[in-house]
Design an enzyme around this catalytic site. Structure first.
Site, PDB file in Angstrom:
ATOM      1  N   LYS A   1       0.996   1.262  -4.446  1.00 31.54           N
ATOM      2  CA  LYS A   1       1.585   1.163  -3.110  1.00 31.54           C
ATOM      3  C   LYS A   1       2.772   2.107  -2.999  1.00 31.54           C
ATOM      4  CE  LYS A   1       3.250  -2.205   0.255  1.00 31.54           C
ATOM      5  NZ  LYS A   1       3.565  -3.626   0.515  1.00 31.54           N
TER       6      LYS A   1
ATOM      7  N   HIS B   1       8.175  -2.507  -7.296  1.00 30.26           N
ATOM      8  CA  HIS B   1       8.947  -2.741  -6.081  1.00 30.26           C
ATOM      9  C   HIS B   1       9.972  -1.635  -5.885  1.00 30.26           C
ATOM     10  CE1 HIS B   1       8.123  -7.374  -5.992  1.00 30.26           C
ATOM     11  NE2 HIS B   1       7.153  -6.667  -5.451  1.00 30.26           N
TER      12      HIS B   1
ATOM     13  N   ARG C   1      -1.569  -5.484  -7.937  1.00 33.27           N
ATOM     14  CA  ARG C   1      -2.183  -5.756  -6.638  1.00 33.27           C
ATOM     15  C   ARG C   1      -3.687  -5.574  -6.789  1.00 33.27           C
ATOM     16  NH1 ARG C   1       2.229  -2.279  -5.919  1.00 33.27           N
ATOM     17  NH2 ARG C   1       3.946  -3.169  -4.685  1.00 33.27           N
TER      18      ARG C   1
ATOM     19  N   HIS D   1      -3.665 -12.059  -4.946  1.00 32.82           N
ATOM     20  CA  HIS D   1      -2.227 -11.787  -4.951  1.00 32.82           C
ATOM     21  C   HIS D   1      -1.435 -12.953  -5.534  1.00 32.82           C
ATOM     22  CE1 HIS D   1       0.588  -8.678  -3.672  1.00 32.82           C
ATOM     23  NE2 HIS D   1       1.446  -9.633  -3.348  1.00 32.82           N
TER      24      HIS D   1
END
Length: 292
Positions: free
Chosen positions: A158, A249, A133, A223
């Protein structure tokens, strides 16, 4: 700062919310209070419904933006104010499911060639080479590059999670070429403010400039390079679980959407049209009779 704002900030800090999430939630609740010109403590579910309708019909906000507002108001009333409300009292708008538009490897190469700054090109090359990212790229430190183990350390990505991603030999060469000209000390990509990394806005502006120079018809953002990274790995036969770990993820279902855009998933299926016998060309229609 009002006591309510301070309490909500503390509640988010206790739960280790990311700084950007805290800032966004406070902004959304502040706008909500300004709309009614009173404290949120004095408002109820009907006021929330009225505000959501205002955002949708008057300001015409996208479902994604509406979702952020809804999450902020849910946190305010159900966590900070401890109201005995249900999620139905603050309904979450359904976001449309959209697949990312994927750049081909040739388009990625052409795009990177059009980035005229070595620093900006290295940043965007890193985003593609490691699937990062933009916030993760700009917060890389010099010490995060481990050339012995050939990995990059992503610190507090994240979800406040650390992870490691591959450091390709070609990316290592690019980083070394960049380091020889810039000699960064702490941040791998320092910004104009001393002691601070380059800003996200600066990277996005560099991306827009390169996009115009490349004249690629598809939309391109930083992105987009992360999407291309995942899709190109999948098309090369990389296991979906490994891609999930590289992308950071939380859920495999998030990563599985790349199955819907990978060429080897979509194009390897034979269309039933190809099994039909060769069709005869349509017969030409007779010309209408001349009336004059």
């Amino acid at each position: 700062m009002t006591p309510l704002r301070q309490r909500m900030l503390e509640d988010m800090s206790i739960r280790n919310f990311a700084t950007n999430t805290q800032r966004s939630y406070l902004q959304q609740v502040s706008a909500y209070a300004q709309h009614f010109r009173c404290s949120p403590e004095q408002l109820g579910p009907e006021d929330v419904r009225s505000y959501q309708a205002h955002l949708l019909k008057t300001r015409m906000l996208a479902p994604g933006t509406m979702a952020v507002t809804t999450s902020a108001l849910r946190f305010l009333y159900m966590v900070t104010l401890k109201r005995d409300w249900t999620v139905d009292d603050i309904p979450m708008p359904k976001k449309p499911w959209k697949l990312p538009i994927i750049l081909s490897p040739a388009e990625v190469a052409h795009f990177l060639e059009c980035v005229d700054s070595l620093k900006h090109r290295t940043i965007l090359t890193t985003a593609y080479a490691a699937g990062l990212r933009v916030s993760e790229v700009i917060h890389l430190k010099v010490t995060d590059v481990d050339s012995q183990r050939m990995v990059l350390r992503i610190e507090q990505g994240k979800g406040r999670k650390d992870r490691y991603v591959m450091l390709s030999p070609r990316l290592l060469d690019a980083l070394r070429a960049y380091w020889r000209t810039s000699h960064p000390k702490v941040w791998l990509f320092p910004g104009q403010i001393p002691g601070q990394p380059i800003t996200r806005a600066t990277v996005e502006l560099a991306c827009q400039k390169a996009h115009r120079a490349a004249a690629i018809g598809k939309p391109v953002t930083p992105h987009s390079l992360r999407h291309a990274f995942a899709t190109h790995l999948l098309e090369a036969g990389t296991d979906l679980k490994r891609i999930q770990l590289l992308l950071g993820h939380r859920s495999l279902s998030t990563t599985s959407r790349y199955l819907k855009v990978a060429a080897n998933t979509v194009c390897d299926t034979i269309s039933p049209l190809d099994a039909l016998p060769e069709l005869a060309p349509p017969l030409p229609r007779p010309a209408p009779p001349a009336m004059f």
